[in-house]
Design a protein around this motif. Structure first.
Motif, PDB file in Angstrom:
ATOM      1  N   TYR A   1      -8.555   0.695  -3.060  1.00  0.00           N
ATOM      2  CA  TYR A   1      -7.287   0.794  -2.341  1.00  0.00           C
ATOM      3  C   TYR A   1      -7.504   0.552  -0.854  1.00  0.00           C
ATOM      4  O   TYR A   1      -6.755  -0.200  -0.213  1.00  0.00           O
ATOM      5  CB  TYR A   1      -6.663   2.169  -2.583  1.00  0.00           C
TER       6      TYR A   1
ATOM      7  N   VAL B   1      -3.642  -3.457  -8.726  1.00  0.00           N
ATOM      8  CA  VAL B   1      -2.904  -2.194  -8.755  1.00  0.00           C
ATOM      9  C   VAL B   1      -2.212  -2.017 -10.101  1.00  0.00           C
ATOM     10  O   VAL B   1      -2.270  -0.939 -10.720  1.00  0.00           O
ATOM     11  CB  VAL B   1      -1.873  -2.138  -7.608  1.00  0.00           C
TER      12      VAL B   1
ATOM     13  N   ALA C   1       0.817  -1.217   0.000  1.00  0.00           N
ATOM     14  CA  ALA C   1       0.000   0.000   0.000  1.00  0.00           C
ATOM     15  C   ALA C   1       0.845   1.259   0.000  1.00  0.00           C
ATOM     16  O   ALA C   1       0.300   2.367   0.007  1.00  0.00           O
ATOM     17  CB  ALA C   1      -0.919   0.000   1.225  1.00  0.00           C
TER      18      ALA C   1
END
Length: 270
Positions: free
Chosen positions: A239, A205, A118
């Motif tokens: 996210y 991602v 992240a």
């Protein structure tokens, strides 16, 4: 992300999504890399995670006080969560303190390595690589199986694989299934659950990054450019969902470790 977008544009100007082979960067030190032993970004981040965990908890306990600082409170809360929720409540009052350091180390080691996915620039969870997940699950498997054999000897196999109260003819079918389930399937699912979730998040991602930048920088249509911006905006809630999954997977892996240990310690009671 720009490099991903360039790779996503094929010779005809179409979009080519990133592949699984592109989810892991080339080895930094490629010594025997074909055997999975090269030193790459994942291994570098695993080393970094150990340093970060050591630094954080060392700094938190360096100046212990009756009224804790924010750092001390955060560290003590993390320790208390592992100790009580995954140690005492699962393993039980009798045995849990012996295993708290192990559970504590596993939880924060996996948590930090997951959270790397992240963080911009790093943006790669260490356990998206199956080798790291296999290694962790293998260590846990050796521990709980070793505990069972140490406490019960060869009788441990009978305690685990032979259900009580089952008619003898059915044991011919059930015993091999129990052995397969407990000694083979458990460690495999323990590792693949962690790896699959982290790899899926990492692929998302890459796909969003390459697709959005392809639409924004490789297309001349304003509609396509706007779609690329919308893709990026739509990724924001994803996210935070992925962030929650990173924390959850560290919890699940550690919780299952405690469950397996409790089962080995109390095999006679099951």
């Amino acid at each position: 992300m720009h490099s991903l977008a360039l790779a996503a544009a094929d010779n005809e100007g179409g979009f080519t999504p990133p592949t699984l082979e592109e989810t892991h960067l080339p080895e930094i030190l490629p010594w025997m890399a074909e055997w999975g032993t090269g030193f790459g970004k994942q291994m570098l981040m695993i080393v970094l995670s150990i340093v970060l965990i050591w630094w954080f908890f060392s700094a938190a306990i360096r100046k212990r006080a009756l009224v804790p600082s924010r750092l001390q409170w955060l560290a003590e809360s993390g320790y208390g969560f592992v100790r009580n929720t995954m140690g005492r409540d699962v393993i039980g009052e009798k045995h849990f303190m012996t295993w708290v350091p192990l559970l504590f180390g596993i939880f924060f080691f996996i948590l930090v390595n997951n959270l790397f996915g992240a963080i911009p620039l790093l943006q790669l969870p260490s356990f998206s690589h199956v080798g790291a997940a296999y290694a962790m699950a293998g260590i846990v498997w050796i521990l709980w199986v070793g505990v069972g054999f140490q406490k019960y000897g060869l009788r441990y196999v009978k305690l685990v694989a032979v259900p009580s109260g089952v008619p003898k003819p059915l044991l011919i079918l059930l015993v091999p299934l129990e052995i397969l389930s407990n000694f083979i399937i458990r460690p495999v699912t323990h590792s693949l659950r962690l790896m699959a979730v982290m790899l899926a998040g990492h692929v998302i991602v890459m796909l969003v990054g390459s697709g959005a930048e392809f639409l924004i920088t490789q297309q001349e249509s304003l509609a396509m450019n706007a779609t690329g911006v919308l893709v990026l905006l739509g990724f924001i809630p994803m996210y935070f969902l992925e962030l929650a999954m990173m924390i959850l997977q560290a919890f699940v892996f550690t919780l299952l470790t405690a469950v397996y240990l409790q089962g080995a310690l109390e095999a006679e009671a099951h």
